[in-house]
Design a protein around this motif. Structure first.
Motif, PDB file in Angstrom:
ATOM      1  N   PRO A  85       0.850  -1.194   0.000  1.00  0.00           N
ATOM      2  CA  PRO A  85       0.000   0.000   0.000  1.00  0.00           C
ATOM      3  C   PRO A  85       0.885   1.243   0.000  1.00  0.00           C
ATOM      4  N   GLU A  86       0.345   2.317  -0.544  1.00  0.00           N
ATOM      5  CA  GLU A  86       1.168   3.525  -0.681  1.00  0.00           C
ATOM      6  C   GLU A  86       1.691   4.043   0.651  1.00  0.00           C
ATOM      7  N   SER A  87       0.931   3.792   1.739  1.00  0.00           N
ATOM      8  CA  SER A  87       1.372   4.333   3.028  1.00  0.00           C
ATOM      9  C   SER A  87       2.658   3.665   3.511  1.00  0.00           C
ATOM     10  N   GLU A  88       2.984   2.502   2.964  1.00  0.00           N
ATOM     11  CA  GLU A  88       4.250   1.850   3.343  1.00  0.00           C
ATOM     12  C   GLU A  88       5.437   2.458   2.588  1.00  0.00           C
ATOM     13  N   LEU A  89       5.169   3.172   1.501  1.00  0.00           N
ATOM     14  CA  LEU A  89       6.272   3.693   0.679  1.00  0.00           C
ATOM     15  C   LEU A  89       6.710   5.060   1.207  1.00  0.00           C
ATOM     16  N   LYS A  90       7.253   5.024   2.430  1.00  0.00           N
ATOM     17  CA  LYS A  90       7.548   6.277   3.109  1.00  0.00           C
ATOM     18  C   LYS A  90       8.733   7.020   2.518  1.00  0.00           C
ATOM     19  N   ARG A  91       9.593   6.282   1.858  1.00  0.00           N
ATOM     20  CA  ARG A  91      10.793   6.938   1.363  1.00  0.00           C
ATOM     21  C   ARG A  91      10.606   7.545  -0.031  1.00  0.00           C
ATOM     22  N   ARG A 109      21.529  -0.981   6.884  1.00  0.00           N
ATOM     23  CA  ARG A 109      20.086  -0.732   6.734  1.00  0.00           C
ATOM     24  C   ARG A 109      19.837   0.668   6.233  1.00  0.00           C
ATOM     25  N   ARG A 110      20.896   1.333   5.849  1.00  0.00           N
ATOM     26  CA  ARG A 110      20.829   2.716   5.370  1.00  0.00           C
ATOM     27  C   ARG A 110      20.209   3.632   6.416  1.00  0.00           C
ATOM     28  N   HIS A 111      20.476   3.318   7.684  1.00  0.00           N
ATOM     29  CA  HIS A 111      20.084   4.230   8.737  1.00  0.00           C
ATOM     30  C   HIS A 111      21.260   5.173   8.970  1.00  0.00           C
ATOM     31  N   PHE A 112      21.140   6.400   8.459  1.00  0.00           N
ATOM     32  CA  PHE A 112      22.204   7.387   8.627  1.00  0.00           C
ATOM     33  C   PHE A 112      21.661   8.615   9.339  1.00  0.00           C
ATOM     34  N   PRO A 113      22.443   9.291  10.146  1.00  0.00           N
ATOM     35  CA  PRO A 113      23.776   8.915  10.587  1.00  0.00           C
ATOM     36  C   PRO A 113      23.733   7.615  11.406  1.00  0.00           C
ATOM     37  N   TYR A 131       6.581   3.735  19.014  1.00  0.00           N
ATOM     38  CA  TYR A 131       7.206   5.017  19.349  1.00  0.00           C
ATOM     39  C   TYR A 131       8.705   4.961  19.012  1.00  0.00           C
ATOM     40  N   ALA A 132       9.336   3.868  19.427  1.00  0.00           N
ATOM     41  CA  ALA A 132      10.771   3.728  19.182  1.00  0.00           C
ATOM     42  C   ALA A 132      11.054   3.725  17.677  1.00  0.00           C
ATOM     43  N   ARG A 133      10.162   3.057  16.932  1.00  0.00           N
ATOM     44  CA  ARG A 133      10.385   3.006  15.479  1.00  0.00           C
ATOM     45  C   ARG A 133      10.261   4.421  14.890  1.00  0.00           C
ATOM     46  N   LYS A 134       9.304   5.160  15.395  1.00  0.00           N
ATOM     47  CA  LYS A 134       9.139   6.527  14.895  1.00  0.00           C
ATOM     48  C   LYS A 134      10.351   7.384  15.259  1.00  0.00           C
ATOM     49  N   ILE A 135      10.864   7.185  16.469  1.00  0.00           N
ATOM     50  CA  ILE A 135      12.056   7.946  16.864  1.00  0.00           C
ATOM     51  C   ILE A 135      13.212   7.615  15.922  1.00  0.00           C
ATOM     52  N   ARG A 136      13.386   6.348  15.675  1.00  0.00           N
ATOM     53  CA  ARG A 136      14.506   5.939  14.814  1.00  0.00           C
ATOM     54  C   ARG A 136      14.352   6.471  13.398  1.00  0.00           C
ATOM     55  N   GLU A 137      13.176   6.183  12.808  1.00  0.00           N
ATOM     56  CA  GLU A 137      13.030   6.466  11.382  1.00  0.00           C
ATOM     57  C   GLU A 137      12.658   7.914  11.088  1.00  0.00           C
ATOM     58  N   GLN A 162      18.604  11.091   9.478  1.00  0.00           N
ATOM     59  CA  GLN A 162      18.664  12.433   8.917  1.00  0.00           C
ATOM     60  C   GLN A 162      19.429  12.365   7.608  1.00  0.00           C
ATOM     61  N   GLN A 163      18.826  12.906   6.567  1.00  0.00           N
ATOM     62  CA  GLN A 163      19.449  12.743   5.249  1.00  0.00           C
ATOM     63  C   GLN A 163      20.410  13.885   4.953  1.00  0.00           C
TER      64      GLN A 163
END
Lengths: 467, 596
Positions: free
Chosen positions: A444-450, B430-434, B499-505, B510-511
């Motif tokens: 679903p589009e909502s998963e395509l966050k990037r 996982r391309r989590h930068f920084p 919540y933790a996932r939101k904090i991380r992502e 930060q791009q």
């Protein structure tokens, strides 16, 4: 260099021979790094280089090895010059051995210039940052770890993995689109088997690339120490053709592991303090003098792109050879055994692979405006799918949520449809990106966050078909 | 003072970058010498009787025993004065732009153009007048060096205790070599001062005293400013395996850190990275003044295939330049990428000297050299009769072999630095930068700096603490999921994971290359934290009332959190109020659903 008179001096005072090294006594005024000719009893000439010099003694490394040399009958001729290699455009289409002798039966090279094989560092101020996208036709590289002109991007592989096929496929297919510029391939073999060398030759011949290739072959039975020289000959040739004759040169060097072994052998013979796993402490710097001879410079049309191949001992990426290489090169492409076992070709694991110059090589006018967002989303999806796979192994599939199943399935499709392709299948970047979109369209589009909403509008298959 | 000598030494042995010479009477340790017929520059690193060992700053190919060694009578020094900013030098301060003009794109040997342009005229404005009494460090006048540094101070040299200004030039444009002031120090000792001065690189420039560090160096990087801040005058290490983003981090800090002057040392790293800085910095604008960032930057580039002895010198060259600007009263940030390459240069030279090796072949003095280097950082009251404060913050990248932090360079560095930003290979993949690992990193300045942050945003310390707690809890919950599967979690726990996932992502990631996300000002940073915290604390009440997390998560306002990082700094405040309202109404709509 200043104007020192070039005088060759001959000595017959070899005092010791140890491994690849020759110790010559009572030398005077022998310069560091000087090129040396060693004449053995039967009159044959070997080549060497001064590694250490003092009033009493000079230490010479012999590229062809010291087998058959005797203390009494060996004549050492110091030439007073660094080792130089003759270059001109005549070298194109020719084949040399690892120390630069013509071995294709053709005439000798008529040099336009004779260049010091050690080269000189490029002034960082003069470098032009690589930005031209090279299309290799391989989705795992083009889509996820894009190569650009002037980049050094190694293949990290293991024994028995198809790195040669991948390298040959890249050599066949690599192109910068929409240009008709002069392209050349330089291939340096370091200690590979005759079979492997034949494979590359045949592959270049089939695709018609042989006439625009230059081959330097040091095979497994050839002298080990010559491997120190071979990549330097290849890169000296590359520098001449790129910066004097405006060619775009792709240099493939295989296998750098053999180069490092040779380096270790010399270091051991000199009784130096070893660094990690017996490799010399200066291996980083030494490798840099090879890998850094890559790039573009401001005001010159040509470029050197380097693709070294190395086999990681025991598939260990923390081994000093891949480790130090990774610190110098601009990323790495990792050939993975697990993918290979599952029958996926090319078995490139995109997660630990990386192209540091990708961000500048992709996007509008280079590849396509959705490239960055799409590859970010694919990365996220695949990484998520892979970690779920590990979870399944522990708790079983039942415990997963619907979202988890979606990711698992997509990761499988990604391997089968995106990564996997034929050995002779050449995909355009558009094909590569569209395969990616096809896989993502199951979310679903909502998963395509990037991916931004505008990009989704423009490229999402569901939207595109409606138009 | 070093003696004048007429005699030359003679080279007896050449081993790579190390040269042995005899006949070197009266030579001093670290004295600069000219080696061989090409007169390439070297430095004495050991003296035994009349013999000396010299490390040479250029390739020694072609140098042979019997050639002369010419002492210079001075220690290896750098030139300080207007004209440093905006330049790129090699490890021994050769200006690479001029080298390029003189010898083309390959660096040729034996050329030493002057570091500071001699014919350029600088506008000088005196602030002292004749007969004023002056002491070391006093500012005689200012030069406008670049648009981002309008007041380059010309100072009384550090060795002058006390004196009377017998002459000072009037306002006007002068070259660096013209005498702009004369100081009468009594006993017929008159010191002439020009805008250029020299200082030996291995000797720290004197200061009055060190003072405490309580101001943060704002970096615009959310995870750093909020969780692991560095103080102005602080020290930080960024260790990480290859591909974990050390260099991108260093570039980000060089771009956005709120220092007056940036000294960026590319020490044994890639040539293309320096090319990138040179291409991008003139285009990037300083978020505070809107002027190109290159105007406050000095680059030292001694890339991996340039001579290693010059690599060893490069960090001292950079540090001495940083100290010079600190002495004017500026905040300087120095980035060294990578200190491991510098340590390897030490190791190689030590090996050629056949010294007894310590751990992993590094010399036994590795730890003390690293400590000495970081000790030159700090915030201090500088010389001068007016009370001026300046600082040098040092951020060193470390490249541990095999990403193994137990190796000697990482360990010796961690013993002296106060901030540790551990880069994590798994996050990078996982391309989590920084890719800063939030569980292993730390900042010893955090408590002190929280006082400063709390003055602007009173609940800043609490928000950052909440984030750290949630991330810690997440780690424990993930462990449970690994063992027994996600079904074992309660809804409250699922909310913590969410919540933790939101904090991380949505917050920590930060791009660097996104124009709106690359630099996050403090206000936006704070508002992002409060939005997330508001979401969590409101949602928690709902979950306690039996509303499933999946339902909360599908609300449009909650989804919107995922895109907040791309809202530009200047629009963020109105975005914040708007989204907070919508979160409130969306979340309360669920409560109504339950009731009805």
């Amino acid at each position: 260099m200043t104007l020192k008179p070039v005088i060759a001096k001959e000595f017959k005072t070899v005092s010791a021979i140890s491994g690849p090294l020759l110790f010559v006594q009572k030398t005077r005024n022998i310069a560091y790094g000087e090129y040396v000719e060693i004449i053995s009893q039967d009159g044959s000439v070997r080549r060497g280089q001064v590694l250490e010099t003092s009033f009493e003694m000079a230490v010479v490394q012999v590229f062809e090895g010291t087998g058959g040399l005797s203390r009494e009958h060996t004549v050492v001729r110091f030439t007073g010059e660094p080792l130089r290699f003759p270059v001109s455009t005549d070298v194109i289409g020719r084949m040399f051995n690892g120390s630069g002798k013509v071995i294709d039966g053709g005439p000798p090279i008529i040099p336009k210039e004779k260049l010091d094989v050690n080269g000189a560092p490029i002034n960082p101020k003069s470098r032009a940052y690589p930005t031209d996208f090279i299309q290799t036709g391989i989705s795992a590289i083009d889509g996820m770890n894009t190569l650009s002109r002037g980049q050094k991007l190694p293949l990290f592989s293991g024994n028995g993995l198809p790195h040669n096929e991948i390298a040959a496929q890249i050599a066949r297919q690599a192109k910068v689109r929409k240009t008709e510029e002069k392209f050349l391939l330089i291939f340096a073999a370091l200690g590979i088997t005759a079979d492997e060398a034949r494979f590359f030759r045949n592959s270049f011949e089939e695709s018609g690339a042989l006439s625009r290739s230059i081959l330097f072959l040091n095979l497994a039975q050839d002298p080990t120490i010559e491997r120190i020289l071979t990549p330097r000959l290849a890169l000296t040739t590359a520098e001449y053709l790129a910066f004097e004759e405006d060619y775009h040169v792709l240099v493939i060097i295989t296998d750098m592991t053999n180069y490092c072994e040779a380096l270790r052998e010399i270091s051991a013979a000199r009784e130096e303090v070893p660094g990690r796993r017996g490799y010399p402490g200066y291996m980083y710097t030494d490798l840099a003098t090879i890998y850094e001879r890559t790039g573009r410079v401001v005001g010159k049309n040509g470029s050197i792109t380097q693709m070294p191949i190395l086999t990681m001992p025991n598939d260990d990426i923390t081994h000093p050879i891949p480790d130090l290489t990774g610190y110098i090169t601009e990323g790495q492409i990792i050939v993975d055994r697990a993918l290979h076992r599952r029958g996926i070709y090319p078995p490139i694991d995109v997660l630990p692979s990386l192209s540091r110059l990708m961000k500048e090589a992709i996007g509008p006018n280079k590849t396509r405006d959705d490239h960055k967002e799409l590859s970010d989303q694919l990365y996220y999806m695949y990484a998520e799918g892979r970690s779920l796979r590990e979870l399944v192994a522990v708790v079983g599939e039942e415990a997963l949520t619907e979202r988890d199943h979606m990711y698992l399935k997509a990761a499988d499709r990604f391997e089968r449809e995106f990564i996997s392709q034929g050995r002779y299948e050449e995909r355009s970047i558009e094909q590569t990106l569209d395969i990616g979109w096809n896989i993502l369209s199951s979310f679903p589009e909502s998963e395509l966050k990037r991916i931004s909403l505008s990009t989704i509008q423009k490229y999402h298959p569901a939207k595109r078909h409606k138009v | 003072m070093l003696n004048q000598r007429l005699k030359h030494g003679i080279i007896t042995k050449v081993v790579g970058p190390v040269i042995f010479a005899e006949n070197m009477e009266n030579i001093a340790m670290y004295e600069m010498v000219k080696v061989g017929l090409d007169k390439i520059i070297g430095e004495v690193i050991r003296i035994e009787g009349n013999n000396a060992v010299i490390q040479v700053y250029e390739d020694t190919t072609g140098v042979s025993p019997g050639e002369p060694v010419e002492p210079t009578g001075s220690l290896l020094s750098v030139e300080l004065g207007p004209g440093l900013l905006n330049q790129i030098f090699d490890g021994i301060q050769r200006p690479l732009t001029i080298l390029e003009k003189e010898s083309g794109f390959f660096i040729k040997r034996g050329r030493y153009p002057e570091a500071l342009p001699r014919n350029m005229k600088w506008p000088f404005v005196p602030i002292k007048k004749e007969a004023d009494r002056v002491t070391a460090g006093d500012i005689l006048g200012y030069v406008k060096e670049s648009p981002l540094l309008e007041k380059h101070a010309i100072m009384v040299p550090p060795h002058i205790k006390e004196g009377k200004l017998s002459y000072i030039i009037k306002e006007g444009e002068y070259t660096v070599e013209e005498i702009i002031a004369k100081i009468d120090c009594g006993q017929n000792n008159i010191v002439e001062v020009s805008m250029i001065t020299k200082w030996p690189i291995r000797k720290p420039r004197p200061i009055k005293r060190r003072v405490s560090t309580y101001l943060p160096l704002i970096t615009g990087q959310r995870i750093i400013d909020a969780l692991f801040p560095i103080a102005k005058g602080g020290t930080a290490a960024i260790p990480g395996g290859f591909g974990t983003g050390k260099t991108v981090m260093q570039h980000q800090l060089a771009q956005w850190a709120d220092a007056n002057v940036i000294v960026y040392i590319g020490c044994g790293e890639r040539g293309n990275e320096m090319a990138e800085v040179l291409e991008r910095f003139p285009e990037l604008k300083d978020p505070r003044s809107g002027l190109p960032l290159i105007n406050r930057t000095i680059l030292i580039a001694n890339v991996s295939n340039m001579p290693i002895a010059a690599r060893e010198a490069s960090i001292y060259t950079g540090m001495t330049i940083a100290e010079y600007y600190r002495d004017m009263g500026y905040d300087v940030a120095l980035m060294a990428d990578s200190t491991s390459r510098w340590a390897e240069a030490l190791r190689e030279i030590s090996g050629r000297l056949e010294e007894m090796p310590g751990e992993e072949g590094y010399p036994a003095y590795l730890a003390s050299r690293i400590a000495e280097f970081y000790e030159r950082a700090g915030r201090c009251e500088v010389l001068g009769s007016d009370e001026r404060y300046g600082s040098i913050s040092v951020i060193g990248a470390v490249s541990p072999p095999g990403a193994d932090f137990s190796e000697p360079v990482t360990q010796s560095t961690l013993r002296v630095v106060k901030v540790f930003w551990a880069l994590d290979t798994n996050l990078a993949q996982r391309r989590h930068f920084p890719a800063i690992n939030w569980l292993t990193s730390y900042s010893l300045y955090k408590n002190d700096l929280d006082l400063w942050f709390a003055k602007i945003f009173p609940d800043w310390p609490n928000l950052t603490k909440e984030i750290m707690q949630v991330l810690q809890e997440e780690e424990e919950l993930i462990e449970i999921v690994r063992l027994v599967g996600p079904d074992a979690l309660s809804e409250t726990q699922k909310l913590i994971l969410e919540y933790a996932r939101k904090i991380r992502e949505d917050y920590l990631m930060q791009q660097a290359y996104s124009p709106t996300d690359s630099y996050c000002d403090l206000k936006k940073n704070y508002h992002m934290m409060s939005l997330l915290s508001y979401f969590y604390n409101t949602a928690k009440a709902l979950v306690d009332n039996g509303i499933p997390v999946s339902k909360i998560n599908s609300l449009p306002a909650v989804q919107e959190l995922g895109r907040m990082k791309f809202v530009p700094n200047e629009e963020f405040e109105s975005f914040y109020h708007n989204l907070r309202e919508r979160l409130k109404s969306d979340l309360s709509s669920l409560t109504k659903g339950v009731k009805s």
